[in-house]
Design a protein around this motif. Structure first.
Motif, PDB file in Angstrom:
ATOM      1  N   HIS A 101     -39.198 -63.358  14.185  1.00  0.00           N
ATOM      2  CA  HIS A 101     -38.932 -64.722  14.669  1.00  0.00           C
ATOM      3  C   HIS A 101     -38.480 -64.640  16.129  1.00  0.00           C
ATOM      4  CE1 HIS A 101     -36.955 -68.614  15.108  1.00  0.00           C
ATOM      5  NE2 HIS A 101     -37.668 -69.012  14.059  1.00  0.00           N
ATOM      6  N   PRO A 102     -38.906 -65.565  16.986  1.00  0.00           N
ATOM      7  CA  PRO A 102     -38.490 -65.516  18.400  1.00  0.00           C
ATOM      8  C   PRO A 102     -36.981 -65.497  18.599  1.00  0.00           C
ATOM      9  CG  PRO A 102     -40.247 -67.116  18.107  1.00  0.00           C
ATOM     10  CD  PRO A 102     -39.851 -66.645  16.730  1.00  0.00           C
ATOM     11  N   LEU A 103     -36.241 -66.210  17.765  1.00  0.00           N
ATOM     12  CA  LEU A 103     -34.784 -66.214  17.887  1.00  0.00           C
ATOM     13  C   LEU A 103     -34.199 -64.838  17.562  1.00  0.00           C
ATOM     14  CD1 LEU A 103     -32.392 -67.977  18.598  1.00  0.00           C
ATOM     15  CD2 LEU A 103     -32.305 -68.727  16.224  1.00  0.00           C
ATOM     16  N   ALA A 104     -34.802 -64.149  16.604  1.00  0.00           N
ATOM     17  CA  ALA A 104     -34.331 -62.809  16.238  1.00  0.00           C
ATOM     18  C   ALA A 104     -34.637 -61.797  17.343  1.00  0.00           C
ATOM     19  CB  ALA A 104     -34.959 -62.364  14.920  1.00  0.00           C
ATOM     20  N   LYS A 105     -35.671 -62.059  18.129  1.00  0.00           N
ATOM     21  CA  LYS A 105     -35.949 -61.176  19.268  1.00  0.00           C
ATOM     22  C   LYS A 105     -34.818 -61.280  20.291  1.00  0.00           C
ATOM     23  CE  LYS A 105     -40.938 -61.019  18.951  1.00  0.00           C
ATOM     24  NZ  LYS A 105     -42.202 -61.305  19.589  1.00  0.00           N
ATOM     25  N   ALA A 106     -34.274 -62.492  20.444  1.00  0.00           N
ATOM     26  CA  ALA A 106     -33.180 -62.702  21.394  1.00  0.00           C
ATOM     27  C   ALA A 106     -31.838 -62.254  20.828  1.00  0.00           C
ATOM     28  CB  ALA A 106     -33.106 -64.178  21.791  1.00  0.00           C
ATOM     29  N   ILE A 107     -31.669 -62.420  19.525  1.00  0.00           N
ATOM     30  CA  ILE A 107     -30.416 -62.053  18.859  1.00  0.00           C
ATOM     31  C   ILE A 107     -30.770 -61.167  17.664  1.00  0.00           C
ATOM     32  CG2 ILE A 107     -28.288 -62.910  17.793  1.00  0.00           C
ATOM     33  CD1 ILE A 107     -28.931 -65.645  19.142  1.00  0.00           C
ATOM     34  N   PRO A 108     -30.922 -59.853  17.894  1.00  0.00           N
ATOM     35  CA  PRO A 108     -31.398 -58.939  16.844  1.00  0.00           C
ATOM     36  C   PRO A 108     -30.615 -58.977  15.533  1.00  0.00           C
ATOM     37  CG  PRO A 108     -31.406 -57.845  18.964  1.00  0.00           C
ATOM     38  CD  PRO A 108     -30.715 -59.170  19.164  1.00  0.00           C
ATOM     39  N   ALA A 109     -29.345 -59.339  15.566  1.00  0.00           N
ATOM     40  CA  ALA A 109     -28.553 -59.390  14.335  1.00  0.00           C
ATOM     41  C   ALA A 109     -29.110 -60.420  13.347  1.00  0.00           C
ATOM     42  CB  ALA A 109     -27.099 -59.710  14.652  1.00  0.00           C
ATOM     43  N   LEU A 110     -29.895 -61.383  13.824  1.00  0.00           N
ATOM     44  CA  LEU A 110     -30.466 -62.411  12.954  1.00  0.00           C
ATOM     45  C   LEU A 110     -31.749 -61.967  12.257  1.00  0.00           C
ATOM     46  CD1 LEU A 110     -29.925 -65.587  15.174  1.00  0.00           C
ATOM     47  CD2 LEU A 110     -28.538 -64.786  13.253  1.00  0.00           C
ATOM     48  N   SER A 111     -32.286 -60.829  12.655  1.00  0.00           N
ATOM     49  CA  SER A 111     -33.552 -60.344  12.076  1.00  0.00           C
ATOM     50  C   SER A 111     -33.506 -60.289  10.558  1.00  0.00           C
ATOM     51  CB  SER A 111     -33.893 -58.964  12.623  1.00  0.00           C
ATOM     52  OG  SER A 111     -34.332 -59.062  13.945  1.00  0.00           O
ATOM     53  N   ARG A 112     -32.385 -59.904  10.036  1.00  0.00           N
ATOM     54  CA  ARG A 112     -32.228 -59.759   8.583  1.00  0.00           C
ATOM     55  C   ARG A 112     -32.576 -61.045   7.832  1.00  0.00           C
ATOM     56  NH1 ARG A 112     -26.397 -58.232   6.031  1.00  0.00           N
ATOM     57  NH2 ARG A 112     -26.867 -58.848   3.924  1.00  0.00           N
ATOM     58  N   TRP A 113     -32.284 -62.196   8.429  1.00  0.00           N
ATOM     59  CA  TRP A 113     -32.515 -63.471   7.776  1.00  0.00           C
ATOM     60  C   TRP A 113     -33.788 -64.176   8.251  1.00  0.00           C
ATOM     61  CZ3 TRP A 113     -27.575 -62.218   9.652  1.00  0.00           C
ATOM     62  CH2 TRP A 113     -26.655 -61.895   8.654  1.00  0.00           C
ATOM     63  N   LEU A 114     -34.220 -63.885   9.469  1.00  0.00           N
ATOM     64  CA  LEU A 114     -35.315 -64.661  10.052  1.00  0.00           C
ATOM     65  C   LEU A 114     -36.687 -63.992  10.028  1.00  0.00           C
ATOM     66  CD1 LEU A 114     -33.507 -66.111  13.200  1.00  0.00           C
ATOM     67  CD2 LEU A 114     -33.764 -67.133  10.942  1.00  0.00           C
ATOM     68  N   ASP A 115     -36.720 -62.674  10.031  1.00  0.00           N
ATOM     69  CA  ASP A 115     -38.005 -61.977  10.117  1.00  0.00           C
ATOM     70  C   ASP A 115     -38.692 -61.922   8.757  1.00  0.00           C
ATOM     71  OD1 ASP A 115     -37.300 -61.609  12.729  1.00  0.00           O
ATOM     72  OD2 ASP A 115     -36.911 -59.465  12.540  1.00  0.00           O
TER      73      ASP A 115
END
Length: 125
Positions: A29-43
């Protein structure tokens, strides 16, 4: 040969050194690219995939078709669509990620819309 084997199977298990493992998807997700900690929920989940950059099924870890659509004019009812990630890019939407598993499995989604489930109505005051 030994160097190549160590590169694809550092643990020495060449049986697990498949193309799918080397070419696993990384749909972020583009937001997870900016804030990698969100990858777990968004990718989207990473899965082994076939394809390559020079094949009809273009697919690599971080690139590939954004969607596939097959339709013949006049036969739209037989058309299908395949889209990684789903119809919504908003993580709070119930449609975020909907259809992703079908994309992974190569299961086509009918192109034409089904019955209306939700309706948005705009009112002028």
């Amino acid at each position: 040969m030994d160097d190549a084997a160590r590169e694809v199977a550092p643990d020495g298990n060449l049986g697990g050194a498949t193309w799918g493992a080397q070419n696993a998807s990384r749909i972020q997700h583009p937001l997870a690219k900016a804030i990698p900690a969100l990858s777990r929920w968004l990718d989207m989940p990473s899965v082994p995939q076939s394809g390559d950059s020079n094949l009809p099924h273009v697919a690599g870890p971080a690139f590939g078709q954004s969607e596939r659509m097959v339709v013949s004019p006049g036969r739209e009812d037989h058309g299908w669509l395949s889209m990684p990630g789903g119809q919504s890019g908003h993580p709070m939407s119930p449609f975020y990620g909907a259809g992703h598993q079908d994309w992974v499995e190569g299961k086509p989604t009918p192109l034409l819309a089904g019955p209306v489930i939700h309706r948005i109505t705009a009112h002028r005051d």
